[in-house]
Structure formats: structure tokens, C-alpha cells
Design a protein around this motif. Structure first.
Motif, short mmCIF file in Angstrom:
data_model
loop_
_atom_site.label_atom_id
_atom_site.label_comp_id
_atom_site.label_asym_id
_atom_site.label_seq_id
_atom_site.Cartn_x
_atom_site.Cartn_y
_atom_site.Cartn_z
N ILE A 65 -65.84 -2.87 -83.04
CA ILE A 65 -65.35 -4.15 -83.04
C ILE A 65 -64.21 -4.13 -82.20
O ILE A 65 -63.26 -3.49 -82.44
CB ILE A 65 -65.15 -4.89 -84.41
CG1 ILE A 65 -64.80 -6.35 -84.21
CG2 ILE A 65 -64.29 -3.88 -85.30
CD1 ILE A 65 -65.96 -7.10 -84.04
N ASN A 87 -76.99 2.40 -88.58
CA ASN A 87 -75.66 1.57 -88.70
C ASN A 87 -75.09 1.62 -89.97
O ASN A 87 -73.99 0.94 -89.98
CB ASN A 87 -75.92 0.16 -87.74
CG ASN A 87 -76.80 -0.61 -88.54
OD1 ASN A 87 -77.70 0.13 -89.52
ND2 ASN A 87 -77.01 -1.74 -88.21
N ARG A 93 -72.20 -5.18 -76.70
CA ARG A 93 -70.85 -4.29 -76.75
C ARG A 93 -71.30 -3.01 -76.34
O ARG A 93 -70.30 -2.34 -75.74
CB ARG A 93 -70.54 -4.64 -78.18
CG ARG A 93 -70.19 -5.79 -78.63
CD ARG A 93 -69.78 -5.95 -80.28
NE ARG A 93 -69.41 -7.35 -80.53
CZ ARG A 93 -69.23 -7.58 -81.62
NH1 ARG A 93 -69.39 -6.99 -82.55
NH2 ARG A 93 -68.82 -9.05 -82.24
N ARG A 99 -75.85 -8.56 -80.22
CA ARG A 99 -74.24 -8.17 -79.95
C ARG A 99 -74.04 -7.06 -80.00
O ARG A 99 -73.34 -6.54 -79.29
CB ARG A 99 -73.62 -9.05 -81.20
CG ARG A 99 -73.48 -10.60 -80.85
CD ARG A 99 -72.31 -11.12 -82.00
NE ARG A 99 -73.22 -11.50 -83.05
CZ ARG A 99 -72.88 -12.21 -83.98
NH1 ARG A 99 -71.31 -12.29 -83.92
NH2 ARG A 99 -73.43 -12.76 -85.12
N PHE A 100 -74.76 -5.96 -80.90
CA PHE A 100 -74.43 -4.68 -80.81
C PHE A 100 -74.83 -4.06 -79.23
O PHE A 100 -74.11 -3.46 -78.64
CB PHE A 100 -75.14 -3.89 -81.71
CG PHE A 100 -75.38 -2.20 -81.60
CD1 PHE A 100 -74.12 -1.59 -82.07
CD2 PHE A 100 -76.46 -1.83 -80.71
CE1 PHE A 100 -74.02 -0.34 -81.82
CE2 PHE A 100 -76.35 -0.31 -80.46
CZ PHE A 100 -75.05 0.34 -80.92
N ASN A 104 -73.07 -7.82 -88.42
CA ASN A 104 -71.83 -7.73 -87.38
C ASN A 104 -70.61 -8.82 -87.95
O ASN A 104 -69.54 -8.54 -87.42
CB ASN A 104 -72.22 -7.86 -85.88
CG ASN A 104 -72.93 -6.74 -85.24
OD1 ASN A 104 -71.90 -5.71 -85.13
ND2 ASN A 104 -74.01 -6.50 -84.96
N SER A 135 -71.08 0.18 -85.80
CA SER A 135 -70.94 -0.42 -84.77
C SER A 135 -69.30 -0.82 -84.27
O SER A 135 -68.40 -0.70 -85.56
CB SER A 135 -71.68 -1.82 -84.99
OG SER A 135 -72.92 -2.04 -85.03
N GLU A 150 -66.62 -8.64 -87.76
CA GLU A 150 -65.85 -9.78 -86.99
C GLU A 150 -64.85 -10.57 -88.37
O GLU A 150 -63.64 -10.82 -87.89
CB GLU A 150 -66.79 -10.67 -86.53
CG GLU A 150 -67.55 -10.31 -85.38
CD GLU A 150 -68.62 -11.17 -84.77
OE1 GLU A 150 -69.33 -10.86 -84.00
OE2 GLU A 150 -68.88 -12.44 -85.72
N GLY A 204 -77.17 -10.10 -84.36
CA GLY A 204 -76.51 -9.02 -84.78
C GLY A 204 -76.82 -7.97 -83.74
O GLY A 204 -76.13 -7.14 -83.08
#
Length: 380
Positions: A178, A152, A27, A23-24, A291, A176, A295, A20
Motif C-alpha cells: 500500500i 495474501n 499496483r 487493485r492488487f 485491500n 499486498s 487503505e 480488491g
């Protein structure tokens, strides 16, 4: 904002495509392009446009040496490098900002002890990696250089105030972002029937998806116990890698539900797995903000999660999901038993998706760059 892009160093030790935090970072780098010049300070990372990398990969043997050598190497690499700001995602004290994406280690240990017996708790105490992490955490949060902590979730902010007494003005909750177009019900469900056929699951069967690595922390044992206690024909699809996966497969067999549980391993295109499911089941023991919950919400899935998950802050009970204690398998079982068919979950999809629509990558980038500008102005 300054005329020139902010020179930002982001520190993250390694890349795990299922992680996670990674991925943060990926992004965030994409969202910050143009306004911020990003350098990723790392041992190794997946190549990606929009940043340059500064490799810090000193020799090590064992996990404690790995963490210590990387922290020392980062301090040396950053000395005199000329960055405007250093944002660390590791517990390293030489940073201006720390993103507490991994939460608070003291809180994680407190939660983990809940499910361990006396001998296992003793083993936890003797583990040198935990002692290193606790010391590094204390050094980080008492560092005079640290000017702000990006949380977060509100949960993490509250924990930092509780354990370290950090003041409100140094704690910033930035959720975060998305991409709700990339993750959408339409895209996710495009292969719904094909995916179900692949696993031999009927179109009208209720299917819960667990997504994530680290099965112990994120509650696969609770998922299995709840599914067994619920009875019926509800299926569970476990998406993710864990080196002890066979232990959980054995647990499913012992509970008599092996035929209703599908362990499919780590998957690159996780969206298809959201699409074939009816809800995300993540009774995590401790997770600052997964995350996968964002999603799943974006794909129109209600979320079943725990009180020590940051995602619980987004759940409206019975409307877009449910929250129970991480170890309350009976409570989760009752929820599952009450919704034995796919249609029983479908009515929550629209509310689930609406949950995350304000949390775009652009909104996240705006809050991040605003924080960077504020810190630079205060420094000047």
C-alpha cells in the motif's frame, strides 16, 4: 536476477475498479515495472501504462460457460507464447503460480452456509457455478505444473493446507503493498468537514465507514444489526455498489436506523470517505485480505473486522482495531456503544497507520521478483 526482464503473463478475467484483486494487479504491475515485462491476459481491463494486454474474449452464455470458455481460451493463447512464468488470478490449471486472492472456494461455501437456512443451503448446493468452481479449484491445486501459490494472508495458507494438503514450501505469504503517501491521514481528512456537511453529519459524531461491493459476503447486514443494537447517534456510511442495495436500505428502515445510515454507492475517490470516517467497519463473512483494510489503516482508521478476514492478522485488539465473529452483531454493537463520539476513536489512529508502514509496494515487488527468480533458477 536474470539480465533480461522476466516475461510474466498475469491472468485476470476482467477489470472491476472496485475489486480488491484488480487493485492488487494494478499496483503489482506498477511496482514490477523495469524488472518484469508484464502481459495481462484478460477479457477486458482498464488501459494502464506498464504492461501490454492479450485479449481473450470468447463467446459465452451464462456464468459457467463464461468461466469455462475463458479458461479454455487462456490455455490456447498461452500455448507457445514464450512466457517465462504464468501467474493466474483465476482458477485455471495452466499456470506456474496462482495467487489465491479470492481465497479457497470450499472455505467460502462453508462460511456462507452458516448464515443460510435449509432451503437456501439446498439452493447453494444445486448452483452449477459452485460445482464448476470446486472442480476447477481441485484441478488447479493438484496440477503438476503448479509450482507455487501466493497467499495474501496466513489464513489462506492455513486453509490450503487444510483442504488440499499443500506443503509449506509451495505456499508463500506475500501481503499486498500500500502506498502510504497516496493514502495518508492528511490527504484523507482534507475534506473531512465538507464531506460530513454534505451528509448532514456533525463534526463530533462517530462515523463508521463500510467500503466494498458484495454486501452479503462482506457483512452489511451485520453492520446494520450492530448499529441498531448499539443505539446512540453513531452513523454508518456504506460505500460500494450492490444490485440488492435496496434490500439493505429496507433493513435499515425496518431497524429504525435509516436516518443514521447513508448509502452513497460506488465512489471513485474513496480516500475522502475514509477521511470523513473514524473507523472502518467490515464484518466480512469471508475475505482473504481486503485491500480496503490496508487503505483504511494507511489513512489512520482503526479496523473492525471478522475472524475470517485476513486483515484480522494485522489487528491488535483495542490498539488499532477489533476482531469479532462475522455474525456477532451483539459483540460489534458493544464496541460501537462504548465509543459514541469521534474523539473516542481518534486515539487509535497513529497505531492504525503504523500497522501498514512496512508493507510498501516496493517490498511487495521485491518478494514477488525474488519468488520469480527462485522458480526460474529451479527450472534451469
Amino acid at each position: 536476477m536474470p539480465d533480461q526482464p522476466i516475461k510474466l503473463a498475469i491472468v485476470r478475467q476482467k477489470y472491476n475498479p472496485a475489486g480488491g484483486a484488480e487493485r492488487f494487479v494494478s499496483r503489482a504491475i506498477a511496482a514490477l515495472a523495469g524488472s518484469v515485462e508484464v502481459t495481462l491476459v484478460t477479457r477486458r481491463w482498464e488501459e494502464h501504462a506498464g504492461y501490454r494486454s492479450l485479449k481473450v474474449d470468447p463467446f459465452y452464455l451464462g456464468s459457467v460457460w463464461r468461466e469455462w470458455s475463458f479458461a479454455r481460451g487462456v490455455a490456447r493463447a498461452l500455448d507457445g507464447a514464450g512466457f517465462d512464468l504464468v501467474q493466474s488470478h483465476e482458477r485455471i490449471a495452466c499456470c506456474d503460480l496462482y495467487r489465491a486472492g479470492d481465497g479457497v472456494h470450499r472455505e467460502w461455501l462453508a462460511q456462507r452456509r452458516r448464515q443460510l437456512g435449509p432451503l437456501a443451503r439446498l439452493g447453494l448446493w444445486f448452483n452449477p457455478l459452485h460445482h464448476y468452481a470446486l472442480a476447477a479449484e481441485k484441478k488447479l491445486f493438484t496440477s503438476p505444473r503448479l509450482r507455487a501459490v501466493i497467499c495474501n494472508s496466513q489464513m489462506v495458507k492455513d486453509e490450503l493446507k487444510h483442504w488440499f494438503g499443500l506443503p509449506d514450501e509451495r505456499l508463500r505469504v506475500i501481503y499486498s503493498g500500500i502506498d502510504a503517501e497516496a493514502f495518508s491521514p492528511q490527504r484523507a481528512r482534507a475534506r473531512r468537514d465538507a464531506m460530513r456537511q454534505q451528509l448532514g453529519i456533525a463534526p463530533d459524531a462517530a462515523v463508521l465507514a463500510y467500503v466494498g461491493s458484495g454486501f452479503e459476503r462482506k457483512g452489511v447486514a451485520t453492520c446494520l444489526a450492530a448499529l441498531a443494537a448499539a443505539g446512540g447517534e453513531t452513523r454508518l456510511v456504506v460505500v460500494g455498489h450492490d444490485k440488492r442495495a435496496r434490500r439493505y436500505q429496507a433493513q435499515a428502515a425496518a431497524l429504525g436506523i435509516a436516518g443514521r445510515v447513508h448509502f452513497v454507492g460506488a465512489q471513485k475517490n474513496v480516500q475522502d470517505w475514509y477521511g470523513m470516517a473514524d473507523a472502518l467497519f467490515l464484518p466480512t463473512l469471508y475475505d482473504p485480505f481486503p485491500n480496503v483494510a490496508l487503505e483504511a489503516f494507511a489513512c489512520g482508521l482503526p479496523v473492525l473486522t471478522s475472524r475470517k478476514s485476513g486483515a484480522a492478522e494485522f489487528v491488535r485488539e483495542g490498539e488499532n482495531g477489533f476482531v469479532r465473529d462475522a455474525l456477532d452483531h451483539a459483540g460489534f454493537a458493544a464496541l460501537i456503544a462504548a465509543r459514541p463520539k469521534a474523539a473516542d476513536w481518534a486515539g487509535m489512529g497513529e497505531a492504525a497507520r503504523a500497522t501498514i508502514l512496512p508493507y510498501t509496494p516496493a517490498a511487495m515487488a521485491e518478494r514477488l521478483t525474488g519468488l520469480y527468480a527462485e522458480l526460474l533458477t529451479a527450472r534451469r
